[in-house]
Scaffold this active site. Structure first.
Site, PDB file in Angstrom:
ATOM      1  N   GLU A 195     -82.206   0.917  -6.512  1.00 19.32           N
ATOM      2  CA  GLU A 195     -81.518   2.206  -6.448  1.00 19.32           C
ATOM      3  C   GLU A 195     -80.426   2.277  -7.526  1.00 19.32           C
ATOM      4  O   GLU A 195     -79.651   1.347  -7.695  1.00 19.32           O
ATOM      5  CB  GLU A 195     -80.896   2.384  -5.059  1.00 19.32           C
ATOM      6  CG  GLU A 195     -80.075   3.642  -4.889  1.00 19.32           C
ATOM      7  CD  GLU A 195     -79.310   3.667  -3.576  1.00 19.32           C
ATOM      8  OE1 GLU A 195     -78.831   4.754  -3.199  1.00 19.32           O
ATOM      9  OE2 GLU A 195     -79.191   2.601  -2.925  1.00 19.32           O
ATOM     10  N   LYS A 202     -83.626  11.662  -3.152  1.00 15.12           N
ATOM     11  CA  LYS A 202     -83.273  11.224  -1.799  1.00 15.12           C
ATOM     12  C   LYS A 202     -82.999  12.417  -0.887  1.00 15.12           C
ATOM     13  O   LYS A 202     -82.218  13.300  -1.215  1.00 15.12           O
ATOM     14  CB  LYS A 202     -82.050  10.304  -1.866  1.00 15.12           C
ATOM     15  CG  LYS A 202     -81.696   9.611  -0.562  1.00 15.12           C
ATOM     16  CD  LYS A 202     -80.522   8.655  -0.786  1.00 15.12           C
ATOM     17  CE  LYS A 202     -80.117   7.931   0.495  1.00 15.12           C
ATOM     18  NZ  LYS A 202     -78.945   7.049   0.267  1.00 15.12           N
ATOM     19  N   CYS A 233     -82.663   3.628  -0.438  1.00 15.64           N
ATOM     20  CA  CYS A 233     -81.574   3.056   0.354  1.00 15.64           C
ATOM     21  C   CYS A 233     -81.924   3.089   1.848  1.00 15.64           C
ATOM     22  O   CYS A 233     -82.995   2.656   2.241  1.00 15.64           O
ATOM     23  CB  CYS A 233     -80.271   3.792   0.058  1.00 15.64           C
ATOM     24  SG  CYS A 233     -78.792   2.929   0.659  1.00 15.64           S
TER      25      CYS A 233
END
Length: 539
Positions: A267, A343, A400
């Site tokens: 990430e 995300k 994540c």
């Protein structure tokens, strides 16, 4: 009962709660303790008073999450305090509900409380403030039978089993001389239902896993890079060093292994905007850095999955930043037009605040204290890549802690994903415990959907999780390195009972609870019943 006794039971339960999960005291957690976490709580509920139950609940929630999430202090003391207060308030409400359940059901109250606990755990993972840490089911992350059951009922099977074990133990300890099963009108059907579904799950779960070597499917070869970066450095020199380290580690992987289909970087592994700095460079240094990176990628025939912030600028020069994964292969490197996933489930208050129009002053305050307030993605992206030898693979890249949420990963699978590449950066926590807690949730996403996961993280835990939820290969934490892994993707990927029907078990629990409450209300729907209930509340 004395204040000291109640406090002792609260502390014992809190200690069991922390120890059963991956913790400072035991990196992997002590799974068997998860069955006993609620036992002390169920024992003290009957001694609480209506005006103090909430206070004990708040104390319990505060202590539990102070021990579990201490690593949040490394990120933000404000975030840590917010989590403690929020979880304390959740428990305060829950303890008041437990108080009324105990008064209403008496002998059967433990089983109803277990049901309510499971519903509470499910509810607290939902919405903007969804927080999956501390779910009892995750204490069983390395227990094969519960990973097997996850293919049917998700992690909620493990939570239900833990809660019911404590409830059954409490029932036998507190009411050992019950003479009639008539008092167990809740316990008996609930146990029958659990046993039936448990047996069905065992059969279904093991059947999908037998003869795995004969399953149809394909193998892919993946390199997951762990660059062990320091997330607290925000200067250009650090960004340049990070990219250099990533390229060096990747180059070593190609020197040692000829057959590599995918290379996965963590990430935000590359901090400068790749696409923006190619077409509209912020400065020459960033432009040169991005060109050198793209030149490096073009040397190889593999598919690269790279964590990178992605900025979009509209016609009015407003810009929108996303925490994204960029997928590059030979045909889209020059000029860079990568496939992109942004995300969707962002960390509340630190990555995302959805109420900026309602609370503009609070939003500006958060924005001034954070360097990473992102826009929320809205597309459950499934990437499709054609490899050599006519092999094809579809995959998704949860970023994540998105691999901590079952409904998110299931959505990717429903859209066709047969493999997960998780890109994470938990290095800010400076804690092996935080990284292990994250891992303990990630394994269930593979087990639930029979989908393998490759995790590429900045500092840990970089690993390969097979479709059964087993960790096959792992890199040491807080060290630079790369993981080379042959990954088997079965034709059965994404075809589990859970993948098709989702969180049916929590929904069933809610229905059972409503039926139980309606039965009880019918039972006391007369004057004597009401008088008896009022007497119960007073005593």
């Amino acid at each position: 009962m004395s204040f000291a006794y109640i406090l002792f039971q609260i502390l014992i339960s809190s200690f069991l709660f922390v120890l059963s999960h991956p913790s400072y005291f035991c990196e992997s957690g002590i799974s068997c303790l998860g069955f006993f976490v609620l036992f002390p709580i169920f024992n003290v509920i009957k001694y609480l008073k209506i005006n103090s139950a909430w206070l004990w609940g708040f104390l319990y929630g505060f202590i539990c999450y102070a021990g579990l999430c201490f690593w949040l202090c490394s990120y933000s003391l404000i975030a840590f305090i917010f989590v403690l207060i929020a979880c304390g308030l959740y428990m305060a409400i829950l303890f008041e509900i437990f108080y009324f359940i105990n008064k209403l059901f008496r002998f059967n109250s433990f089983y109803v409380m277990a049901l309510v606990w499971c519903i509470y755990e499910y509810a607290k993972t939902k919405g903007f403030l969804g927080f999956p840490y501390g779910v009892l089911g995750y204490t069983q992350w390395n227990v094969d039978v519960f990973l097997c059951l996850a293919g049917v009922g998700g992690v909620w099977y493990a939570s239900l089993f833990c809660a019911l074990f404590s409830a059954t133990l409490s029932s036998f300890v507190n009411y050992p001389n019950k003479k009639s099963l008539q008092q167990d009108f809740i316990f008996v059907p609930l146990m029958i239902c659990v046993i039936l579904f448990f047996s069905y799950s065992l059969f279904k779960g093991f059947s999908i896993r037998k003869n795995n070597d004969k399953d149809g499917g394909t193998n892919i070869y993946v390199v997951a890079v762990q660059n062990n970066t320091d997330s607290n450095k925000y200067d250009f020199a650090s960004y340049k060093d990070d990219i250099k380290n990533l390229m060096t580690l990747t180059q070593k992987a190609f020197m040692q292994h000829k057959n590599i289909d995918f290379v996965v970087w963590p990430e935000t592994a590359v901090v400068p905007f790749i696409v923006l700095n190619y077409f509209q460079p912020i400065d020459k240094s960033r432009k040169d850095l991005i060109y050198s990176l793209l030149d490096f990628l073009e040397q190889y025939d593999s598919c690269f999955v790279i964590g990178n912030p992605h900025r979009i600028i509209d016609d009015e020069n407003n810009f929108y930043d996303y925490n994204s994964s960029l997928v590059f292969y030979k045909d889209n490197i020059f000029p860079p037009v990568p496939n992109i996933y942004s995300k969707i489930h962002l960390v509340p208050f630190t990555e995302y605040f959805p109420y900026k129009n309602i609370f503009p002053h609070l939003y500006k305050k958060l924005e001034s204290k954070s360097d990473s307030l992102w826009e929320r993605g809205n597309n459950f992206k499934v990437f499709k890549y054609n490899m050599s030898n006519e092999r094809k693979i579809s995959f998704s890249t949860p970023i994540c802690f998105e691999d901590s949420f079952d409904f998110l990963c299931r959505k990717f699978v429903q859209k066709g994903a047969m493999c997960f590449f998780n890109l994470s950066n938990d290095s800010w926590s400076k804690s092996r415990t935080a990284q292990m807690q994250h891992l303990s949730m990630a394994v269930f996403r593979s087990a639930e959907n029979y989908v393998p996961t490759i995790r590429s993280t900045a500092s840990g835990v970089t690993c390969y999780i097979n479709a059964k939820g087993h960790i096959v290969n792992v890199l040491p934490q807080f060290e630079q390195g790369f993981l080379y892994q042959k990954v088997f993707i079965s034709e059965r990927a994404g075809k589990t009972f859970y993948s098709n029907f989702g969180n049916w078990l929590p929904v069933l629990q809610i229905i059972i609870l409503l039926i139980i409450l309606m039965i009880k209300l019918v039972e006391i729907n007369d004057i004597n019943g009401v008088k008896y209930l009022l007497w119960q509340m007073k005593h």
